[in-house]
Design an enzyme around this catalytic site. Structure first.
Site, PDB file in Angstrom:
ATOM      1  N   TRP A   1      95.155   1.145  58.105  1.00  0.00           N
ATOM      2  CA  TRP A   1      94.251   1.351  59.243  1.00  0.00           C
ATOM      3  C   TRP A   1      93.249   2.460  58.993  1.00  0.00           C
ATOM      4  O   TRP A   1      92.070   2.350  59.374  1.00  0.00           O
ATOM      5  CB  TRP A   1      95.065   1.582  60.515  1.00  0.00           C
ATOM      6  CG  TRP A   1      95.932   0.397  60.793  1.00  0.00           C
ATOM      7  CD1 TRP A   1      97.288   0.328  60.694  1.00  0.00           C
ATOM      8  CD2 TRP A   1      95.491  -0.937  61.124  1.00  0.00           C
ATOM      9  NE1 TRP A   1      97.725  -0.951  60.941  1.00  0.00           N
ATOM     10  CE2 TRP A   1      96.654  -1.751  61.207  1.00  0.00           C
ATOM     11  CE3 TRP A   1      94.245  -1.519  61.341  1.00  0.00           C
ATOM     12  CZ2 TRP A   1      96.581  -3.115  61.514  1.00  0.00           C
ATOM     13  CZ3 TRP A   1      94.173  -2.875  61.652  1.00  0.00           C
ATOM     14  CH2 TRP A   1      95.328  -3.652  61.735  1.00  0.00           C
TER      15      TRP A   1
ATOM     16  N   ASP B   1      93.503   8.454  65.143  1.00  0.00           N
ATOM     17  CA  ASP B   1      93.951   7.163  65.653  1.00  0.00           C
ATOM     18  C   ASP B   1      95.439   7.310  65.954  1.00  0.00           C
ATOM     19  O   ASP B   1      96.246   7.486  65.048  1.00  0.00           O
ATOM     20  CB  ASP B   1      93.699   6.106  64.571  1.00  0.00           C
ATOM     21  CG  ASP B   1      94.397   4.772  64.851  1.00  0.00           C
ATOM     22  OD1 ASP B   1      95.055   4.636  65.893  1.00  0.00           O
ATOM     23  OD2 ASP B   1      94.276   3.866  64.001  1.00  0.00           O
TER      24      ASP B   1
ATOM     25  N   LYS C   1     100.840  -1.162  72.169  1.00  0.00           N
ATOM     26  CA  LYS C   1     102.119  -0.780  71.568  1.00  0.00           C
ATOM     27  C   LYS C   1     102.940   0.085  72.539  1.00  0.00           C
ATOM     28  O   LYS C   1     104.058  -0.262  72.881  1.00  0.00           O
ATOM     29  CB  LYS C   1     101.869  -0.060  70.251  1.00  0.00           C
ATOM     30  CG  LYS C   1     101.121  -0.981  69.256  1.00  0.00           C
ATOM     31  CD  LYS C   1     100.845  -0.346  67.947  1.00  0.00           C
ATOM     32  CE  LYS C   1      99.750  -1.033  67.165  1.00  0.00           C
ATOM     33  NZ  LYS C   1     100.055  -2.389  66.733  1.00  0.00           N
TER      34      LYS C   1
END
Lengths: 365, 365
Positions: B109, B176, B200
């Site tokens: 990511w 992030d 999530k």
């Protein structure tokens, strides 16, 4: 209280059957042991929903294979940026298209779209309406080298709807159909691209759909942010990253509901009945109620009207709400009343509102 | 079948109490006569939910007033573009910041984020991990004129989590935190901005949240697409246009659930227990199971491991599923197994999985 008739302009009423199915399978989606909200977008169970939704939408709207169906996020404002970013830059094969976007402006949403495109590049205005009408074909000034022509097919704030599809010759036509998609048949072959938010006639907020002709995909500039390039969606079946899975699931149920009801032709029939019932009361009220939009351009989705005596507004809204007829205040920018009768609002809701309006007029006229 | 334990990496398990409440009020949201999905984002009923969610999140994460909380759409990929668009352009008051974004890359990511920022402007790499570790403070090369330093606090694919907060001096730090937000206390004052997807630990797909320090808002270039400018959200309380109302409602219920459970400290305790139970089995298996990440950087959220005999993979997954332990296959890019134990996965789910792993090893080791 029990369920009301909901005339909200968006997010707006959903079919009761859809809500009941969502409720019934919320904790266990079809034997997976999980909610549809809890499973991977790459799981078999979800990808089946995703692909079926695309196929059913294609069928309901008669969209041929040369158009890609894209599932996106960000709402109308994101498309206000994406349309110019994807279409302004001419492909090398077509260097004559340098005129930028050309906008037909006849209400709040087309004006916002033109404003954003103007920030991102050069635009021109094909024609401007005065918020009571729709500019007609002979009034459109379209530069020969325009990259595209843009309009909003139904303006929700004032309640104005196009009664024709502009002829733009070889310049691609782009339409915002957020508020009247799936409410009347149309020929997508006349368009380069159409887009719409889901939250009026296709489900809930958080999902934006476009149908774009293949040859118009891949024209965005090199440095276009990845999620603003239609190609990112087209090349990955709208799964470059996690799509709004629950909103796509609701859209899927709406597709099934639409098919069962008789599809888009049946929705067109009901829209005419529902809006017709309300406009009839307005026209027969001898000025007690009045609309501003010229009859030919009255929206079949958003019926706007004003009470002659505006001091009765609050009473009107309260009495309607007490009967379960809710969310009929006009947009905060123009006041008055607005009854939005999207696909999921039953005909009975519109006739009950029409009956209430007649009764209110009898008592206060 | 009945509800399973769901180890999906995202979208992932939701608290059962949240799902039950959604189901129970799905057709009539607290006496409005409409579903929460059907009401205007500007209605009193929805704006209360919206504002309360912001306030509760602020409280749960101890975010002071000098940070704005923004509700957006588009997922991580949209933030991959928004971070550079909003932070690369130096404000005139601070002309020394011209070095672009500086990225710590230690997984899928952060690599994607660096790639997108590189397309939109100049970047540098502070350090690269080898997908078994996290680069340490002394290894970071941060240009003095960097606009910001960016990293991903928990990499879900390999299961690698930062065990420290990088010190970047006066260069704003951006993280992030999509996969470990709300799972351990942290001091946001060390950051210029953090962002995370909701799917999530904060609800469902289609909602992305950022907390951004005031002084970093308003730096985007003039021609930044409107929905990619943090200022568009900050100045309109995240309601420039229709936000993803249902996803915000779910986040609201998750906030209430978190508060009732004991907040972030309790979640940190449970995360250590759940991931600890699984890592213990791996470490005691004498190589029957093995992980690749060095113990200090093992993720408390995504426990990745491989069976020594990979021909047993399918059997392992099938037997687990038959016990209601679902979605434990590793990311398609690296194979193996991955059990994601986000906040909503009960401790009992992790211990049942650990017990199954021990039993499977006993039978096949």
């Amino acid at each position: 209280m029990s369920r009301c008739f909901n005339f909200s302009a968006g997010p707006s009423e959903l079919p009761l059957e859809v809500l009941e199915q969502v409720r019934d399978e919320l904790l266990d989606f079809r034997g997976t042991g999980c909610s549809i909200m809890e499973i991977s977008h790459r799981s078999k169970a979800f990808t089946e929903v995703h692909n079926e939704t695309q196929q059913m939408l294609r069928s309901l709207l008669d969209i041929p294979e040369e158009y890609d169906i894209l599932f996106m996020q960000g709402g109308g404002h994101m498309q206000f940026s994406m349309v110019p970013l994807n279409l302004m830059a001419p492909v090398s094969a077509d260097p004559s298209r340098r005129g930028g976007g050309c906008y037909i402006v006849n209400g709040t949403w087309s004006r916002k779209a033109a404003h954003e495109a103007g920030r991102l590049g050069g635009i021109s205005i094909a024609a401007e309406g005065d918020e009571t009408n729709v500019p007609q074909q002979q009034d459109l000034r379209i530069p020969e080298d325009a990259s595209y022509v843009y309009y909003c097919d139904n303006e929700t704030v004032h309640g104005i709807e196009f009664n024709y599809v502009p002829d733009t010759g070889r310049v691609p036509l782009v339409a915002d159909m957020s508020s009247n998609i799936l409410t009347r048949p149309f020929d997508i072959r006349k368009f380069g691209a159409i887009w719409f938010g889901a939250q009026k006639n296709f489900g809930i907020a958080g999902l934006t759909i476009a149908a774009v002709r293949h040859d118009l995909i891949g024209r965005a500039p090199e440095n276009c942010p990845v999620m603003l390039d239609w190609k990112s969606y087209s090349s990955k079946n709208s799964m470059l990253n996690t799509p709004p899975t629950f909103a796509i699931y609701i859209a899927n149920l709406v597709c099934h509901w639409l098919e069962k009801q008789g599809g888009v032709p049946e929705m067109a029939k009901r829209a005419a009945e529902k809006s017709g019932a309300l406009y009839s009361v307005i026209d027969a009220s001898d000025g007690f109620y009045s609309g501003k939009v010229k009859p030919a351009f009255r929206s079949r989705m958003n019926v706007t009207f004003w009470l002659k005596d505006e001091s009765l507004n609050d009473l009107f809204v309260e009495e309607a709400a007490a009967l379960g007829l809710k969310n009929i205040r006009g947009h905060r920018s123009i006041g008055g009343m607005r009854a939005s009768v999207y696909n999921a609002v039953p005909t009975e809701g519109a006739t009950q509102l029409a009956d209430f309006m007649k009764d209110f007029e009898r008592r206060h006229g």
